[in-house]
Design a protein around this motif. Structure first.
Motif: not given
Length: 245
Positions: A54, A56, A59-60, A62-63, A80-84, A86
């Motif tokens: 999903k 997780r 995202i890290t 990317h951060d 579900q991952a598409q919600a994050f 950018t």
């Protein structure tokens, strides 16, 4: 009608995420941050997260200032991952055995938390390595994190019961013909369910051979999420760091 491979159905099931909801996200994020401190990828480096779930770990990454593409075989995971997503974090559905777009060129590729070893043949394992090597830049880094088979078999819990999300999961584990199996049985809303996981017990030397054939040179082998040195008997993980020559 083609029979679906076990991982394409189980990983796409909501029960998979219920069972594994208590995985240590803090430890996972700390591991990825420590890894970046070690690798020192430059801000804006192009990286790929293989079998991203999903998202997780993507995202890290990317951060940490990296430009991330991430794929998974499960359409529901990617949805579900598409919600994050950018401009610098994108997700897509893909099977690692199939070639990626030749326009992709990555500074680093990551395959975290035993997201390999699901296929039926060594040829498919080799194909996956070649697919990833083909989109890795020269001097690019490939990091693969897999359990240490020696450690896992020595510490195998053959049966256990877990309650997650109000559901009672009965789990059995065993080794057979070079694979580690896990059967998962439970009941929900009056219906009985059965799933089975199967992961190949790929040895350290087999991984190194797959990588070498795909043009990847081993530069480090770590044994845990604190980046300790690998020990065949005592390390729980095999975290390979390869460079494309």
């Amino acid at each position: 009608m083609q029979v679906k491979e076990w991982f394409s159905t189980w990983f796409d099931s909501p029960y998979y995420h219920i069972l594994y909801a208590q995985r240590d996200e803090v430890e996972a994020a700390a591991f990825i941050r420590s890894l970046q401190s070690k690798l020192k990828l430059h801000p804006g480096a192009q990286v790929l997260d293989v079998a991203c779930g999903k998202g997780r770990h993507a995202i890290t990454l990317h951060d940490l200032g990296l430009h991330v593409k991430a794929f998974d075989l499960s359409p529901s995971n990617i949805e579900q991952a598409q919600a994050f997503a950018t401009d610098n974090l994108s997700f897509f559905v893909h099977d690692v055995r199939n070639a990626l777009s030749p326009e992709f060129h990555f500074d680093a590729i990551f395959n975290f938390f035993t997201s390999f070893g699901y296929f039926d043949s060594q040829a498919e394992n080799q194909q996956a390595f070649q697919v990833l090597s083909d989109v890795l830049k020269k001097e690019g880094v490939f990091v693969l994190d897999f359990f240490n088979p020696s450690y896992v078999i020595a510490h195998l819990i053959e049966e256990e019961s877990l309650v997650r999300g109000g559901i009672h999961f009965k789990i059995k584990r065993w080794e057979s013909e070079g694979y580690l199996y896990k059967s998962i049985d439970f009941e929900d809303q009056g219906e009985c369910f059965h799933f089975e996981e199967r992961v190949e017990l790929i040895s350290k030397n087999a991984f190194i051979a797959y990588a070498a054939q795909a043009g990847l040179h081993l530069v480090d082998l770590l044994g845990d999420y604190k980046l300790g040195s690998f020990d065949e008997k005592n390390s729980s993980r095999m975290i390979f760091v390869w460079v494309k020559k």
